[in-house]
Design a protein around this motif. Structure first.
Motif, mmCIF file in Angstrom:
data_model
loop_
_atom_site.group_PDB
_atom_site.id
_atom_site.type_symbol
_atom_site.label_atom_id
_atom_site.label_comp_id
_atom_site.label_asym_id
_atom_site.label_seq_id
_atom_site.Cartn_x
_atom_site.Cartn_y
_atom_site.Cartn_z
ATOM 1 N N ARG A 50 10.142 4.751 -55.051
ATOM 2 C CA ARG A 50 11.381 4.032 -54.732
ATOM 3 C C ARG A 50 12.156 4.778 -53.657
ATOM 4 N N ASP A 51 12.720 4.042 -52.687
ATOM 5 C CA ASP A 51 13.562 4.670 -51.663
ATOM 6 C C ASP A 51 14.726 5.405 -52.317
ATOM 7 N N SER A 52 15.049 6.577 -51.780
ATOM 8 C CA SER A 52 16.080 7.401 -52.415
ATOM 9 C C SER A 52 16.888 8.152 -51.375
ATOM 10 N N LEU A 53 18.184 8.335 -51.686
ATOM 11 C CA LEU A 53 19.074 9.178 -50.882
ATOM 12 C C LEU A 53 19.357 10.496 -51.586
ATOM 13 N N ALA A 64 8.728 18.726 -45.223
ATOM 14 C CA ALA A 64 7.301 18.479 -45.032
ATOM 15 C C ALA A 64 7.011 17.968 -43.623
ATOM 16 N N ILE A 65 7.827 17.028 -43.152
ATOM 17 C CA ILE A 65 7.597 16.458 -41.816
ATOM 18 C C ILE A 65 7.863 17.493 -40.731
ATOM 19 N N ARG A 66 8.948 18.236 -40.853
ATOM 20 C CA ARG A 66 9.292 19.209 -39.813
ATOM 21 C C ARG A 66 8.326 20.385 -39.751
ATOM 22 N N ALA A 67 7.568 20.584 -40.813
ATOM 23 C CA ALA A 67 6.532 21.616 -40.775
ATOM 24 C C ALA A 67 5.354 21.187 -39.898
ATOM 25 N N ARG A 68 5.281 19.891 -39.583
ATOM 26 C CA ARG A 68 4.147 19.355 -38.821
ATOM 27 C C ARG A 68 4.508 18.873 -37.424
ATOM 28 N N VAL A 69 5.767 18.448 -37.215
ATOM 29 C CA VAL A 69 6.152 17.901 -35.902
ATOM 30 C C VAL A 69 7.506 18.468 -35.479
ATOM 31 N N SER A 70 7.793 18.363 -34.190
ATOM 32 C CA SER A 70 9.070 18.877 -33.674
ATOM 33 C C SER A 70 9.919 17.806 -33.015
ATOM 34 N N VAL A 71 9.568 16.534 -33.200
ATOM 35 C CA VAL A 71 10.375 15.447 -32.638
ATOM 36 C C VAL A 71 11.530 15.135 -33.589
ATOM 37 N N PRO A 72 12.577 14.430 -33.123
ATOM 38 C CA PRO A 72 13.688 14.063 -34.017
ATOM 39 C C PRO A 72 13.208 13.214 -35.189
ATOM 40 N N VAL A 73 13.817 13.462 -36.350
ATOM 41 C CA VAL A 73 13.446 12.745 -37.575
ATOM 42 C C VAL A 73 14.684 12.060 -38.144
ATOM 43 N N GLY A 74 14.585 10.768 -38.395
ATOM 44 C CA GLY A 74 15.692 10.016 -38.981
ATOM 45 C C GLY A 74 15.300 9.418 -40.311
ATOM 46 N N VAL A 75 16.310 9.109 -41.124
ATOM 47 C CA VAL A 75 16.069 8.514 -42.448
ATOM 48 C C VAL A 75 16.904 7.244 -42.596
ATOM 49 N N THR A 76 16.558 6.470 -43.600
ATOM 50 C CA THR A 76 17.327 5.275 -43.934
ATOM 51 C C THR A 76 18.543 5.640 -44.779
ATOM 52 N N THR A 77 19.551 4.791 -44.754
ATOM 53 C CA THR A 77 20.647 4.860 -45.731
ATOM 54 C C THR A 77 20.863 3.472 -46.329
ATOM 55 N N GLY A 78 19.806 2.666 -46.371
ATOM 56 C CA GLY A 78 19.908 1.279 -46.818
ATOM 57 C C GLY A 78 20.527 1.135 -48.189
ATOM 58 N N PRO A 83 23.105 1.240 -54.165
ATOM 59 C CA PRO A 83 23.907 0.024 -53.953
ATOM 60 C C PRO A 83 25.403 0.249 -53.815
ATOM 61 N N ASP A 84 25.993 1.180 -54.545
ATOM 62 C CA ASP A 84 27.437 1.361 -54.494
ATOM 63 C C ASP A 84 27.844 2.115 -53.219
ATOM 64 N N PRO A 85 28.737 1.545 -52.385
ATOM 65 C CA PRO A 85 29.109 2.196 -51.121
ATOM 66 C C PRO A 85 29.671 3.601 -51.289
ATOM 67 N N ALA A 86 30.531 3.802 -52.293
ATOM 68 C CA ALA A 86 31.110 5.137 -52.494
ATOM 69 C C ALA A 86 30.041 6.132 -52.921
ATOM 70 N N ASP A 87 29.131 5.714 -53.778
ATOM 71 C CA ASP A 87 28.042 6.594 -54.198
ATOM 72 C C ASP A 87 27.128 6.923 -53.028
ATOM 73 N N ARG A 88 26.949 5.953 -52.127
ATOM 74 C CA ARG A 88 26.097 6.183 -50.966
ATOM 75 C C ARG A 88 26.686 7.278 -50.074
ATOM 76 N N VAL A 89 27.992 7.227 -49.846
ATOM 77 C CA VAL A 89 28.649 8.265 -49.043
ATOM 78 C C VAL A 89 28.555 9.618 -49.749
ATOM 79 N N ALA A 90 28.765 9.619 -51.066
ATOM 80 C CA ALA A 90 28.689 10.868 -51.825
ATOM 81 C C ALA A 90 27.293 11.474 -51.745
#
Length: 240
Positions: A50-53, A64-78, A83-90
């Motif tokens: 399951r997707d997780s923050l 794990a990814i940065r141990a293998r590559v040196s390009v910028p890495v981004g993640v989702t915040t979907g 689901p709760d906006p305040a929990d997402r910011v926290a």
């Protein structure tokens, strides 16, 4: 720029090529970068897929990814990951390892607060502007707009993707002067990628956005999609 989107919210049912664990994501990232990807977008996942923050999950994925590559890495915040906006910011403020950038879907509740929190942390914001939503209008009014790293113009229409892409770009207007990355999904992914090439815009490709090659064959890996994307994108840029 051709960004690779390694997995998205997909799970095991979508096929063995979709990387779900930190080690699998790192291996897929390394192969995709070797194939020509210059930026990464990934969905960190719990052991059950399951997707997780969660700070622990995000840190394990980034390390794990940065141990293998040196390009910028981004993640989702979907919002589906928290689901709760305040929990997402926290959650974001509790991260112990920071990505280079994170996508924020502008149509989701709490998008501006989340973007502001990321910027405070020094994380670049990719403003996700989905077609078929009021995100472009909301982004145009946002005082945070000029501060984002780039705009992700996300075409969700698979029936008339190129027309929808052009309409979305028109809605975005100047996009606060920020760079635009244009991409589609599923049946619309390849037509929108070729349009991005013709327009000279950044784009992305990967198992989050499509599972098949332009000829309909199942993609074996993110690296295969990147290689095909670069060929399609380059030809589109050279065409009149």
């Amino acid at each position: 720029m051709v960004q690779v989107c390694l997995n998205g919210p997909r799970g095991a049912a979508d096929g063995s090529a979709v990387p779900l664990t930190p080690l699998a994501m790192a291996q897929s990232a390394a192969e995709a970068v070797a194939a020509g990807a210059t930026d990464l977008h990934v969905h960190p996942k719990t052991p059950c897929g399951r997707d997780s923050l969660s700070p622990r999950v995000v840190a394990a994925t980034l390390e794990a990814i940065r141990a293998r590559v040196s390009v910028p890495v981004g993640v989702t915040t979907g919002a589906w990951a928290e689901p709760d906006p305040a929990d997402r910011v926290a959650r974001v403020r509790s991260w112990t390892a920071l990505p280079d950038h994170a996508s924020v879907n502008w149509h989701e509740p709490g998008a501006e607060s989340l973007a502001a929190a990321l910027i405070d942390l020094g994380v670049g914001v990719e403003a996700g502007i989905w077609s078929g939503t009021d995100a472009a209008e909301r982004f145009a009014r946002s005082p945070i707009g000029p501060k984002v790293l780039r705009v992700l113009a996300e075409v969700t229409d698979t029936d008339a993707p190129e027309a929808t892409a052009r309409s979305l770009l028109a809605e975005l207007g100047g996009a606060h002067g920020r760079p635009v990355l244009l991409h589609g999904e599923d049946a619309g992914a390849w037509p929108v990628l070729r349009l991005a090439g013709r327009l000279g815009l950044a784009t992305r490709v990967g198992l989050e956005d499509m599972l098949v090659l332009p000829d309909g064959r199942r993609a074996a890996s993110n690296a295969q999609l990147v290689a095909e994307a670069l060929a399609q994108y380059g030809c589109a840029q050279r065409s009149p």
